[in-house]
Design a protein around this motif. Structure first.
Motif, PDB file in Angstrom:
ATOM      1  N   GLY A 111       0.801  -1.226   0.000  1.00 48.47           N
ATOM      2  CA  GLY A 111       0.000   0.000   0.000  1.00 48.47           C
ATOM      3  C   GLY A 111       0.830   1.270   0.000  1.00 48.47           C
ATOM      4  N   THR A 112       2.063   1.185   0.489  1.00 52.48           N
ATOM      5  CA  THR A 112       2.884   2.397   0.541  1.00 52.48           C
ATOM      6  C   THR A 112       3.370   2.817  -0.841  1.00 52.48           C
ATOM      7  N   GLY A 113       3.372   1.882  -1.798  1.00 49.00           N
ATOM      8  CA  GLY A 113       3.756   2.248  -3.161  1.00 49.00           C
ATOM      9  C   GLY A 113       2.818   3.285  -3.756  1.00 49.00           C
ATOM     10  N   ILE A 114       1.551   3.248  -3.328  1.00 49.83           N
ATOM     11  CA  ILE A 114       0.589   4.248  -3.809  1.00 49.83           C
ATOM     12  C   ILE A 114       1.007   5.640  -3.355  1.00 49.83           C
ATOM     13  N   LEU A 115       1.520   5.736  -2.125  1.00 48.51           N
ATOM     14  CA  LEU A 115       1.977   7.030  -1.616  1.00 48.51           C
ATOM     15  C   LEU A 115       3.125   7.566  -2.468  1.00 48.51           C
ATOM     16  N   ALA A 116       4.057   6.677  -2.825  1.00 50.50           N
ATOM     17  CA  ALA A 116       5.180   7.098  -3.658  1.00 50.50           C
ATOM     18  C   ALA A 116       4.692   7.561  -5.020  1.00 50.50           C
ATOM     19  N   THR A 117       3.715   6.845  -5.577  1.00 55.78           N
ATOM     20  CA  THR A 117       3.175   7.218  -6.890  1.00 55.78           C
ATOM     21  C   THR A 117       2.476   8.567  -6.840  1.00 55.78           C
ATOM     22  N   VAL A 118       1.652   8.767  -5.811  1.00 57.52           N
ATOM     23  CA  VAL A 118       0.948  10.053  -5.676  1.00 57.52           C
ATOM     24  C   VAL A 118       1.947  11.183  -5.467  1.00 57.52           C
ATOM     25  N   GLY A 119       2.942  10.964  -4.618  1.00 59.88           N
ATOM     26  CA  GLY A 119       3.932  12.001  -4.351  1.00 59.88           C
ATOM     27  C   GLY A 119       4.727  12.374  -5.585  1.00 59.88           C
ATOM     28  N   ALA A 120       4.969  11.392  -6.461  1.00 57.47           N
ATOM     29  CA  ALA A 120       5.772  11.659  -7.652  1.00 57.47           C
ATOM     30  C   ALA A 120       4.970  12.256  -8.792  1.00 57.47           C
ATOM     31  N   THR A 121       3.694  11.879  -8.915  1.00 51.81           N
ATOM     32  CA  THR A 121       2.915  12.287 -10.091  1.00 51.81           C
ATOM     33  C   THR A 121       1.960  13.456  -9.852  1.00 51.81           C
ATOM     34  N   ALA A 122       1.487  13.630  -8.613  1.00 53.73           N
ATOM     35  CA  ALA A 122       0.486  14.668  -8.350  1.00 53.73           C
ATOM     36  C   ALA A 122       0.939  16.066  -8.776  1.00 53.73           C
ATOM     37  N   PRO A 123       2.203  16.477  -8.506  1.00 54.16           N
ATOM     38  CA  PRO A 123       2.605  17.816  -8.962  1.00 54.16           C
ATOM     39  C   PRO A 123       2.520  17.979 -10.475  1.00 54.16           C
ATOM     40  N   PHE A 124       2.830  16.914 -11.213  1.00 50.65           N
ATOM     41  CA  PHE A 124       2.785  17.005 -12.667  1.00 50.65           C
ATOM     42  C   PHE A 124       1.352  17.020 -13.187  1.00 50.65           C
ATOM     43  N   VAL A 125       0.466  16.268 -12.498  1.00 50.42           N
ATOM     44  CA  VAL A 125      -0.954  16.324 -12.867  1.00 50.42           C
ATOM     45  C   VAL A 125      -1.497  17.721 -12.607  1.00 50.42           C
ATOM     46  N   GLY A 126      -1.120  18.302 -11.451  1.00 51.26           N
ATOM     47  CA  GLY A 126      -1.528  19.680 -11.166  1.00 51.26           C
ATOM     48  C   GLY A 126      -0.957  20.654 -12.176  1.00 51.26           C
ATOM     49  N   LEU A 127       0.290  20.411 -12.600  1.00 47.10           N
ATOM     50  CA  LEU A 127       0.906  21.269 -13.612  1.00 47.10           C
ATOM     51  C   LEU A 127       0.160  21.181 -14.938  1.00 47.10           C
ATOM     52  N   PHE A 128      -0.315  19.987 -15.280  1.00 43.86           N
ATOM     53  CA  PHE A 128      -1.114  19.840 -16.491  1.00 43.86           C
ATOM     54  C   PHE A 128      -2.380  20.692 -16.411  1.00 43.86           C
TER      55      PHE A 128
END
Length: 207
Positions: A111-128
């Motif tokens: 389950g912690t892999g989801i945290l890593a994925t959100v932490g890595a991708t969320a800024p770029f999704v927000g940037l989009f």
């Protein structure tokens, strides 16, 4: 509410990611704190024991991690009842304990892999979402042939909100992932301590 459908989709996705992050935080926090507390109590019981049988008798948690290690040790001792070499018995028990430790470690990081994925991708999704909102602002300027703030402001507001939601989702996820990494390392260290104590008791019994 008046934002473009793409920006709305980005915002909804980031909001869902943030909710998922906090759900994992609460679930894994309770799980890790509970298992580490139980593991410490079990290690204290192991430290007071003088043999494998004594450790099993002292253990008050038959479903815990240390109970699994002791069960594996007992199972290997039964299978190796006719073994000629104590060294071989110790090696086989150590191999069983090592696999149980590895499985427990994998279970704890689930389950912690989801945290890593959100932490890595969320800024770029927000940037989009930010880029899309600014693009809408320029489209509004070109269609109305004016740089009036009333035309530019909505798109900029969309862009800023998307950026903010991206950071709101990403920053806690990164912090939580780092915290869980430290807690999981501590849990694995406790597992290793328990396995080492069981091997010492086993060696004492065999001698």
């Amino acid at each position: 509410m008046a934002a473009d459908i793409v920006v709305k989709t980005v915002m909804v996705g980031l909001t869902f990611a943030s909710l998922l992050t906090w759900t994992i935080w609460f679930a894994k926090t309770f799980e890790l704190l509970a298992v580490r507390r139980r593991l410490r109590r079990a290690i204290e019981a192991l430290n007071q024991a003088r043999s494998i049988a004594d450790a099993i008798a002292r253990l008050n948690d038959p479903s815990g991690d240390v109970a699994m290690l002791l069960d594996a040790t007992e199972a290997e001792l039964r299978l190796s009842a006719d073994a000629l070499s104590p060294t071989g018995v110790k090696e086989r028990v150590a191999s069983r304990l090592e696999r149980i430790e590895a499985a427990a470690g994998r279970r704890m990081i689930r389950g912690t892999g989801i945290l890593a994925t959100v932490g890595a991708t969320a800024p770029f999704v927000g940037l989009f979402g930010t880029v899309w909102g600014i693009m809408n602002s320029f489209i509004g300027i070109s269609k109305q042939h004016t740089t009036n703030l009333a035309v530019v402001a909505p798109g900029i507001a969309e862009a800023l909100l998307a950026t903010a939601l991206g950071l709101v989702a990403a920053i806690p996820a990164v912090v939580m992932y780092n915290v869980f990494s430290r807690w999981t390392a501590s849990y694995r260290a406790l597992q290793a301590d328990a396995a080492a104590e069981i091997l010492r008791l086993l060696s004492r019994d065999l001698d």
